[in-house]
Design an enzyme around this catalytic site. Structure first.
Site, mmCIF file in Angstrom:
data_model
loop_
_atom_site.group_PDB
_atom_site.id
_atom_site.type_symbol
_atom_site.label_atom_id
_atom_site.label_comp_id
_atom_site.label_asym_id
_atom_site.label_seq_id
_atom_site.Cartn_x
_atom_site.Cartn_y
_atom_site.Cartn_z
ATOM 1 N N TYR A 29 -5.449 -26.551 52.071
ATOM 2 C CA TYR A 29 -4.251 -27.177 52.644
ATOM 3 C C TYR A 29 -3.312 -26.141 53.241
ATOM 4 O O TYR A 29 -2.685 -26.391 54.274
ATOM 5 C CB TYR A 29 -3.544 -28.064 51.600
ATOM 6 C CG TYR A 29 -4.185 -29.424 51.552
ATOM 7 C CD1 TYR A 29 -3.968 -30.346 52.579
ATOM 8 C CD2 TYR A 29 -5.070 -29.776 50.532
ATOM 9 C CE1 TYR A 29 -4.594 -31.584 52.581
ATOM 10 C CE2 TYR A 29 -5.703 -31.016 50.527
ATOM 11 C CZ TYR A 29 -5.453 -31.913 51.559
ATOM 12 O OH TYR A 29 -6.087 -33.134 51.567
ATOM 13 N N ARG A 60 -4.671 -25.419 56.605
ATOM 14 C CA ARG A 60 -4.384 -26.489 57.573
ATOM 15 C C ARG A 60 -2.891 -26.529 57.913
ATOM 16 O O ARG A 60 -2.508 -26.742 59.056
ATOM 17 C CB ARG A 60 -4.850 -27.857 57.031
ATOM 18 C CG ARG A 60 -6.358 -28.040 57.110
ATOM 19 C CD ARG A 60 -6.785 -29.484 56.871
ATOM 20 N NE ARG A 60 -6.484 -30.393 57.973
ATOM 21 C CZ ARG A 60 -7.277 -30.621 59.023
ATOM 22 N NH1 ARG A 60 -8.444 -30.029 59.108
ATOM 23 N NH2 ARG A 60 -6.912 -31.459 59.963
ATOM 24 N N GLN A 64 -3.534 -41.997 60.897
ATOM 25 C CA GLN A 64 -4.243 -41.466 59.724
ATOM 26 C C GLN A 64 -3.953 -39.973 59.599
ATOM 27 O O GLN A 64 -4.376 -39.336 58.648
ATOM 28 C CB GLN A 64 -5.749 -41.667 59.892
ATOM 29 C CG GLN A 64 -6.175 -43.111 59.967
ATOM 30 C CD GLN A 64 -7.614 -43.228 60.466
ATOM 31 O OE1 GLN A 64 -8.553 -43.235 59.687
ATOM 32 N NE2 GLN A 64 -7.792 -43.299 61.760
ATOM 33 N N ASN A 65 -3.272 -39.429 60.586
ATOM 34 C CA ASN A 65 -3.004 -37.990 60.572
ATOM 35 C C ASN A 65 -1.837 -37.669 59.645
ATOM 36 O O ASN A 65 -0.907 -38.450 59.510
ATOM 37 C CB ASN A 65 -2.700 -37.487 61.984
ATOM 38 C CG ASN A 65 -3.878 -37.710 62.909
ATOM 39 O OD1 ASN A 65 -4.987 -37.952 62.436
ATOM 40 N ND2 ASN A 65 -3.652 -37.631 64.201
ATOM 41 N N HIS A 116 -2.068 -41.988 55.601
ATOM 42 C CA HIS A 116 -2.663 -41.011 54.681
ATOM 43 C C HIS A 116 -1.679 -39.954 54.199
ATOM 44 O O HIS A 116 -2.087 -38.901 53.743
ATOM 45 C CB HIS A 116 -3.869 -40.332 55.355
ATOM 46 C CG HIS A 116 -5.049 -41.247 55.546
ATOM 47 N ND1 HIS A 116 -6.143 -40.942 56.319
ATOM 48 C CD2 HIS A 116 -5.303 -42.489 55.045
ATOM 49 C CE1 HIS A 116 -7.007 -41.942 56.297
ATOM 50 N NE2 HIS A 116 -6.523 -42.891 55.539
ATOM 51 N N CYS A 151 4.538 -34.390 42.544
ATOM 52 C CA CYS A 151 4.320 -33.775 41.232
ATOM 53 C C CYS A 151 3.370 -34.635 40.399
ATOM 54 O O CYS A 151 3.526 -35.857 40.311
ATOM 55 C CB CYS A 151 5.662 -33.618 40.521
ATOM 56 S SG CYS A 151 5.468 -32.966 38.852
ATOM 57 N N GLY A 153 -8.866 -41.683 69.186
ATOM 58 C CA GLY A 153 -9.283 -40.458 68.502
ATOM 59 C C GLY A 153 -9.568 -40.602 67.023
ATOM 60 O O GLY A 153 -9.225 -39.731 66.235
ATOM 61 N N SER A 165 -12.846 -41.592 64.225
ATOM 62 C CA SER A 165 -14.284 -41.838 64.128
ATOM 63 C C SER A 165 -14.568 -43.259 63.656
ATOM 64 O O SER A 165 -15.706 -43.717 63.712
ATOM 65 C CB SER A 165 -14.931 -40.827 63.178
ATOM 66 O OG SER A 165 -14.257 -40.845 61.946
ATOM 67 N N GLU A 206 -16.306 -39.863 72.534
ATOM 68 C CA GLU A 206 -17.673 -40.384 72.388
ATOM 69 C C GLU A 206 -17.641 -41.736 71.683
ATOM 70 O O GLU A 206 -16.628 -42.093 71.068
ATOM 71 C CB GLU A 206 -18.539 -39.394 71.595
ATOM 72 C CG GLU A 206 -18.032 -39.177 70.192
ATOM 73 C CD GLU A 206 -18.771 -38.072 69.458
ATOM 74 O OE1 GLU A 206 -19.427 -37.256 70.096
ATOM 75 O OE2 GLU A 206 -18.664 -38.077 68.210
#
Ligand code: OAD
Length: 249
Positions: free
Chosen positions: A72, A75, A106-107, A124, A132, A194, A196, A222
């Protein structure tokens, strides 16, 4: 021929958006890819040979919290140095253009908010917030705090802090999900960008939209498992297609 059909699909999407008074947007990691943030399942998705599925679980944190925090921190650092890209900015413009607007993401990277989107729901969680394990208190962490919290950040009550994000196998925030569905049921259009489309419950959005007669447009580089369900599939980069569509509304 292919060029023509792409142009035709783009025109159809434009026409739908032009007549939409209420728009629901779902985003996933692909919208931040052009900001330089690796997607989870893309070719840069691995970290030290671990995938998100290995690390983003309560079991992984229980087994090795330092390793999970290390991921994390990595990221967070990438995200801190990233900037919103033209796809984020185009969604800000769409929100100003369309009377009723909701963005479910979801980001956890905060980039929609940094770009200026107002009505954002985080499904998310947020990577810059901690929770905590003892007292459940949550706290936004300043970027300068991040390094001080290596290897394991601890709450003022003494409990270990975890990132306040939703991990695999955990419940998503029910109030957020219900708000999103309520809005979606009455929207004119759902734009899915964007993602999946394999992580639940977000993956259920296109079907839910169609059950409520909501137009569905997917934008991705895609095809995904939801591409066969949606009304319109737009193939291309979010940072190129979204500004193009929005500028012509
Ligand atoms: P994924 O990494 O699974 O998928 C990213 C999607 O974005 C893929 O379908 C790509 O084809 C697409 N994509 C990549 N670059 C793009 C671009 N420039 N423009 C448009 N599309 C592009 O990420 P998510 O679908 O967000 O959850 O993953 C869902 C959840 O699984 C995440 O929130 C995370 C993850 O594990 C948790 O950590 C709980």
């Amino acid at each position: 021929m292919l060029e023509n059909s792409h142009h035709h699909t783009l025109e159809k999407a434009r026409a739908i958006l032009k007549h939409s008074r209420s728009l629901f947007v779902l985003t996933g990691a692909g919208i931040s890819a052009e900001s330089g943030i690796p997607t989870f399942r893309g070719k840069d998705g691995l970290w030290k040979s671990y995938s998100a599925m290995d690390l983003a679980t309560p079991e992984a944190f229980q087994k090795d919290p330092v390793l999970v925090w290390e991921w994390y921190h990595w990221r967070q650092e990438i995200i801190r140095n990233a900037r919103p890209n033209p796809a984020h900015t185009a969604l800000v413009a769409l929100e100003k253009h369309i009377p009723s607007f909701m963005l479910l993401t979801q980001n956890v990277d905060n980039l929609h908010q940094r770009a200026g989107s107002m009505n954002v729901l985080e499904l998310h969680g947020n990577i810059f917030r901690t929770r905590c394990l003892e007292c459940s208190g949550t706290c936004m962490i300043g970027t300068e705090d991040i390094k001080q919290k290596v290897p394991l950040p601890v709450c003022s009550c003494g409990g270990i802090l975890r990132p306040d994000v939703v991990w695999f196998g955990e419940m998503i925030p029910q109030d957020i999900w219900q708000n999103a569905l309520t809005f979606l049921a009455h929207a004119d259009t759902a734009l899915i960008c964007g993602t999946s489309g394999i992580v639940w419950p977000a993956a259920a959005i296109p079907e839910y939209a169609q059950q409520h007669n909501v137009h569905t447009i997917e934008l991705n580089i895609e095809k995904t498992p939801i591409s066969s369900i949606v009304e319109i599939f737009l193939e291309g980069k979010a940072g190129e297609l979204l500004p193009d569509i929005v500028n012509s509304l």
